[in-house]
Every structure is written in C-alpha cells, then in structure tokens.
Write a protein that holds these residues in place. Structure first.
Motif, mmCIF file in Angstrom:
data_model
loop_
_atom_site.group_PDB
_atom_site.id
_atom_site.type_symbol
_atom_site.label_atom_id
_atom_site.label_comp_id
_atom_site.label_asym_id
_atom_site.label_seq_id
_atom_site.Cartn_x
_atom_site.Cartn_y
_atom_site.Cartn_z
ATOM 1 N N LEU A 1 -89.259 -9.998 -11.024
ATOM 2 C CA LEU A 1 -88.471 -10.490 -12.154
ATOM 3 C C LEU A 1 -87.501 -9.439 -12.673
ATOM 4 O O LEU A 1 -86.336 -9.740 -12.964
ATOM 5 C CB LEU A 1 -89.399 -10.937 -13.289
ATOM 6 N N THR A 2 -87.967 -8.207 -12.791
ATOM 7 C CA THR A 2 -87.118 -7.133 -13.315
ATOM 8 C C THR A 2 -85.911 -6.905 -12.414
ATOM 9 O O THR A 2 -84.779 -6.766 -12.894
ATOM 10 C CB THR A 2 -87.935 -5.841 -13.479
ATOM 11 N N VAL A 3 -86.123 -6.888 -11.114
ATOM 12 C CA VAL A 3 -85.022 -6.711 -10.173
ATOM 13 C C VAL A 3 -84.067 -7.903 -10.249
ATOM 14 O O VAL A 3 -82.843 -7.729 -10.314
ATOM 15 C CB VAL A 3 -85.545 -6.510 -8.733
ATOM 16 N N ALA A 4 -84.603 -9.105 -10.244
ATOM 17 C CA ALA A 4 -83.759 -10.304 -10.289
ATOM 18 C C ALA A 4 -82.911 -10.342 -11.560
ATOM 19 O O ALA A 4 -81.717 -10.650 -11.514
ATOM 20 C CB ALA A 4 -84.628 -11.561 -10.181
ATOM 21 N N LEU A 5 -83.508 -10.010 -12.681
ATOM 22 C CA LEU A 5 -82.765 -10.015 -13.943
ATOM 23 C C LEU A 5 -81.685 -8.937 -13.964
ATOM 24 O O LEU A 5 -80.590 -9.146 -14.495
ATOM 25 C CB LEU A 5 -83.712 -9.865 -15.130
ATOM 26 N N ALA A 6 -81.979 -7.790 -13.378
ATOM 27 C CA ALA A 6 -80.971 -6.727 -13.310
ATOM 28 C C ALA A 6 -79.771 -7.166 -12.473
ATOM 29 O O ALA A 6 -78.619 -6.921 -12.846
ATOM 30 C CB ALA A 6 -81.590 -5.453 -12.743
ATOM 31 N N LEU A 7 -80.023 -7.835 -11.353
ATOM 32 C CA LEU A 7 -78.924 -8.280 -10.501
ATOM 33 C C LEU A 7 -78.124 -9.414 -11.142
ATOM 34 O O LEU A 7 -76.896 -9.427 -11.050
ATOM 35 C CB LEU A 7 -79.453 -8.706 -9.131
#
Length: 190
Positions: free
Chosen positions: A56-62
């Motif tokens: 989730l953290t990676v997806a939200l950052a992208l």
C-alpha cells in the motif's frame, strides 16, 4: 506476498520516470522487497513485496504524482522465487496485471485484484488527490516523524494552522484507514 505492477502515463511524450520509480520502490520497501524491482517492458515496473502495508505504501507513493497507474496483485506466488521479478509466476502476478489494466481506466489510477480492497483503496486515493499543497506539506512533515508543534515551527505557522491543514487534508483518516486496508489485503491473500 504482494505484486505491484506500475505503468507510467505519457511515457512516449515525456521523460522516462522508471529509474526514479525503481529507486523510490527500493527506498520505501527496503527489506520487505522479495526481489529487486525491475523495468518489465518499456515504461512499466514490477515489484514483489512481503507485506500488505509495504504494498500500500509503495502504491500510494507512486499514485501521488499522478504519473503512474498501479496494480496490486494478491494471491499465490510460485516458489522458489526466481532470480528476477520478471520471471515470477502465480495468481498475484496475474492479479497485478489485471489490476493495472483497470487502473489505467480509473480516475484514481489504482487497481487491486481483490474487489473490496480496490473499492476502499480508491476512496483513499480520491481523498489524497483532493489534498492541497499545504496539506501535503503537513503530511510530509508528519510522515518524517515530526509532531504538529514541530511542523508548525518548520512551516512558520501556528499549531492551530497545522491542525487545520491536517484536518482538511484527511491525514488522520488516512492514518486510520491504512491498517484496515492492510488487513483486508491480508485476508485477500487467503
């Protein structure tokens, strides 16, 4: 394990954002990366991470930049893992591919192989997309571990002004939603 597939918007007319995305994924995911993230085809990247919170953290950052469509795949991953994420197989890889294709057509630029998780993560991205520059300033400072008092001093504004930014930006709602979304993704893993 969770698979992330991200596709850059407008890569034929803009600069190549893949190297920066690979660096960001490696920095954010750190030890939770199961294999190094890689460019898979042209303007696309793929990563395999160990846990739902990292996914989730990676997806939200992208998605924050508005320049990436992101798919999160849940389900099985064939083991033993190959040397390259590009050679990975299993339901999570298929799910990430299908999810990123849906994400390309969605205003929120995100898809998840689990429909319940997808609906909720899209709500979270809609909330984030409405965040103002001032709201992002507060978010970034709090994400660094600052208190609202510290953020106020850094920004040269009152604590009350920071509190209003935090409220208007939905930062506390996001903080509460992330663990719940992670649990939903974990349940989707089966």
């Amino acid at each position: 394990m969770f698979v992330l597939t991200a596709d850059q918007h407008g890569s034929r007319t803009g600069s190549d954002l893949v190297p920066d995305a690979l660096d960001a994924i490696a920095r954010i995911a750190g030890s939770q990366l199961m294999l190094a993230p890689e460019r898979t085809a042209g303007d696309e990247v793929q990563a395999l991470v160990a846990d739902s919170t990292t996914a989730l953290t990676v997806a939200l950052a992208l998605t924050r930049s508005g320049r990436w469509s992101v798919g999160i795949g849940t389900g099985t991953v064939e083991t033993p893992l190959p040397d390259s994420v590009r050679a990975g197989r299993g339901a999570a890889f298929v799910g990430a591919r299908e999810a990123v294709e849906r994400a390309k057509r969605a205003a929120t630029r995100i898809g998840v192989s689990d429909p319940d998780a997808e609906a909720l993560v899209r709500l979270l991205v809609e909330l984030r997309d409405r965040r103002t520059t001032e709201g992002w300033e507060a978010y970034d400072l709090l994400a660094q571990g600052m208190t609202q008092r510290d953020a106020a001093a850094e920004l040269g504004i009152s604590e009350g002004a920071v509190s209003r930014r935090v409220s208007a930006a939905g930062i506390r709602s996001e903080e509460a939603a992330l663990p719940a979304l992670a649990r939903i993704l974990d349940a989707a893993q089966g």
